[in-house]
Design an enzyme around this catalytic site. Structure first.
Site, PDB file in Angstrom:
ATOM      1  N   GLY A  31      24.459   1.116  11.032  1.00 44.21           N
ATOM      2  CA  GLY A  31      23.596   0.963  10.104  1.00 44.21           C
ATOM      3  C   GLY A  31      22.289   0.499  10.290  1.00 44.21           C
ATOM      4  N   HIS A  37      18.609   5.736  16.285  1.00 39.17           N
ATOM      5  CA  HIS A  37      19.686   6.509  15.734  1.00 39.17           C
ATOM      6  C   HIS A  37      19.432   7.954  15.098  1.00 39.17           C
ATOM      7  CE1 HIS A  37      20.117   2.158  14.314  1.00 39.17           C
ATOM      8  NE2 HIS A  37      21.644   2.290  15.098  1.00 39.17           N
ATOM      9  N   GLY A 147      23.709   5.989  22.479  1.00 37.65           N
ATOM     10  CA  GLY A 147      22.427   5.857  23.036  1.00 37.65           C
ATOM     11  C   GLY A 147      22.418   5.004  24.575  1.00 37.65           C
ATOM     12  N   LYS A 149      20.533   2.764  25.322  1.00 36.72           N
ATOM     13  CA  LYS A 149      20.170   1.581  24.941  1.00 36.72           C
ATOM     14  C   LYS A 149      21.195   0.538  25.210  1.00 36.72           C
ATOM     15  CE  LYS A 149      18.145  -1.960  22.750  1.00 36.72           C
ATOM     16  NZ  LYS A 149      19.156  -2.389  21.326  1.00 36.72           N
ATOM     17  N   LYS A 184      13.695   0.171  20.428  1.00 31.98           N
ATOM     18  CA  LYS A 184      14.048   0.140  19.104  1.00 31.98           C
ATOM     19  C   LYS A 184      15.582  -0.439  18.729  1.00 31.98           C
ATOM     20  CE  LYS A 184      10.941   3.431  17.203  1.00 31.98           C
ATOM     21  NZ  LYS A 184      10.265   3.080  16.006  1.00 31.98           N
ATOM     22  N   SER A 185      15.668  -1.411  17.971  1.00 33.96           N
ATOM     23  CA  SER A 185      17.004  -2.222  17.558  1.00 33.96           C
ATOM     24  C   SER A 185      16.806  -2.576  16.401  1.00 33.96           C
ATOM     25  CB  SER A 185      17.010  -3.221  18.459  1.00 33.96           C
ATOM     26  OG  SER A 185      18.210  -4.012  17.941  1.00 33.96           O
ATOM     27  N   ARG A 187      18.143  -5.215  15.410  1.00 35.78           N
ATOM     28  CA  ARG A 187      18.103  -6.590  15.562  1.00 35.78           C
ATOM     29  C   ARG A 187      16.602  -7.034  15.532  1.00 35.78           C
ATOM     30  NH1 ARG A 187      23.317  -6.641  18.368  1.00 35.78           N
ATOM     31  NH2 ARG A 187      24.713  -8.125  16.961  1.00 35.78           N
TER      32      ARG A 187
HETATM   33  P1  AMP Z   1      24.175   0.205  16.604  1.00 34.00           P
HETATM   34  O1  AMP Z   1      23.786   0.911  15.191  1.00 34.00           O
HETATM   35  O2  AMP Z   1      23.111  -0.637  17.190  1.00 34.00           O
HETATM   36  O3  AMP Z   1      25.433   0.057  17.074  1.00 34.00           O
HETATM   37  O4  AMP Z   1      23.867   1.662  17.677  1.00 34.00           O
HETATM   38  C1  AMP Z   1      24.365   2.902  17.296  1.00 34.00           C
HETATM   39  C2  AMP Z   1      24.038   3.935  18.208  1.00 34.00           C
HETATM   40  O5  AMP Z   1      22.413   4.126  18.207  1.00 34.00           O
HETATM   41  C3  AMP Z   1      24.561   3.277  19.525  1.00 34.00           C
HETATM   42  O6  AMP Z   1      25.168   4.614  20.451  1.00 34.00           O
HETATM   43  C4  AMP Z   1      23.289   2.950  20.358  1.00 34.00           C
HETATM   44  O7  AMP Z   1      23.185   3.039  21.793  1.00 34.00           O
HETATM   45  C5  AMP Z   1      22.320   3.537  19.927  1.00 34.00           C
HETATM   46  N1  AMP Z   1      20.897   3.326  19.744  1.00 34.00           N
HETATM   47  C6  AMP Z   1      20.598   2.074  19.165  1.00 34.00           C
HETATM   48  N2  AMP Z   1      19.340   1.755  19.415  1.00 34.00           N
HETATM   49  C7  AMP Z   1      18.807   2.930  20.049  1.00 34.00           C
HETATM   50  C8  AMP Z   1      17.630   3.169  20.844  1.00 34.00           C
HETATM   51  N3  AMP Z   1      16.235   2.491  20.414  1.00 34.00           N
HETATM   52  N4  AMP Z   1      17.462   4.479  21.449  1.00 34.00           N
HETATM   53  C9  AMP Z   1      18.547   5.453  21.465  1.00 34.00           C
HETATM   54  N5  AMP Z   1      19.507   5.030  20.984  1.00 34.00           N
HETATM   55  C10 AMP Z   1      19.792   3.925  20.373  1.00 34.00           C
END
Ligand code: AMP
Length: 282
Positions: A31, A37, A147, A149, A184-185, A187
């Site tokens: 989320g 995402h 991702g 990432k 992008k993150s 965090r």
């Molecule tokens: P998260 O919500 O951080 O657990 O990420 C969920 C999914 O989104 C994971 O597969 C991540 O690798 C992907 N994701 C997060 N940040 C990025 C980004 N900047 N570019 C591409 N994919 C991302």
């Protein structure tokens, strides 16, 4: 767009789609959705009849001193993002739905998780694999989108799917960045304005490594050293790791050959950020 909190509801809806012969694309997330995402959702939208997104801050993948409680959450906004992206179903379970009393079974692996993030987060990938395997069983997707990432996570999930014969295609998607290069993150919201500026040291350090590789450098040690020196130039940064591994099995390399992952984790103040690039060297 349906929003479901229970496994039973998801099974019911996906079961109907399957009877109609529809293909299902799945995007697991924690989320606080951003364009990274969204790029996964768009890929899933293009390649499948139906798209499922899970939004679940998975307690099992956080260590005892990590940011589980402070991890940013905004379900309402996230549902808006999903609706705009053409998502058909959002699965937003409570922790008790995923981990009921007495839960004690896990998915784990011996390889791929000992290096990079696995060194400082020794229980992280067990938590990731367990939740992803559970979500795969619940959603039963044809394709799942991850991702680059989180490149080590992508390699771990690919290996789990191969080793355990899951009939799911794992689709890796490129890193989405801010205009100035910061990956992008969710965090990134922790960063103060000064820290946000300092965080550029990650992508700058990767750019330095790319320059060396383009110039013909193949000695992993020399590239690692340059990256670490670059990080040390930023007073707000504290290095967790800067390493080069073979992407397929996340084992360290001395010389660059084939598909290698150049990866970084850096604390900017209290916030731990990761970034990477995958390079194919002939
Ligand atoms: P998260 O919500 O951080 O657990 O990420 C969920 C999914 O989104 C994971 O597969 C991540 O690798 C992907 N994701 C997060 N940040 C990025 C980004 N900047 N570019 C591409 N994919 C991302």
């Amino acid at each position: 767009m349906k929003i479901c909190e229970t496994i039973e509801e998801v099974r019911g809806i996906v079961g109907e789609w399957k009877k109609e012969g529809k293909s299902v694309g799945f995007v697991p997330t924690m989320g606080y959705l951003h364009e990274g995402h969204q790029s996964l959702m768009e890929a899933a939208r293009r390649e499948n009849d139906r798209v499922v997104v899970s939004i679940f801050v998975n307690p099992m993948q956080f260590g005892p001193t990590e940011d589980l409680d402070s991890y940013p959450r905004d379900l309402e906004r996230d549902c808006g993002v999903c609706r705009t992206a053409g998502v058909d179903l959002v699965f937003h379970p409570q922790p008790e739905e995923m981990y009921p009393d007495g839960f004690c079974s896990y998915a784990d692996m011996n390889g791929l998780t000992g290096e990079l993030c696995g060194r400082t987060r020794p229980t992280h990938f067990r938590g990731v694999q367990t939740v992803v395997l559970k979500l795969f069983h619940i959603v039963t997707p044809d394709r799942a989108y991850f991702g680059q990432k989180d490149a080590q996570q992508l390699a771990v999930i690919r290996r789990m799917v191969r080793d355990l014969n899951l009939d799911i295609e794992i689709c890796g998607c490129p890193i989405v960045r801010e205009p100035d290069g910061l990956a992008k993150s969710s965090r990134n919201t922790y960063l103060s304005p000064e820290e946000r500026q300092a965080a550029l040291i990650l992508s700058k350090s990767l750019a330095e490594a790319a320059r060396l590789i383009d110039g013909g450098e193949r000695d992993a040690g020399a590239i690692r050293k340059k990256m670490r020196e670059k990080i040390a130039e930023e007073p707000l940064a504290r290095l967790d790791y800067a390493d080069i591994v073979r992407f397929s099995d996340i084992t360290p390399v001395d010389r660059l050959e084939g598909e290698v992952l150049v990866a970084l984790a850096v604390y900017i103040g209290k916030t731990r950020l990761i970034d990477n690039m995958i390079v194919t060297v002939e």
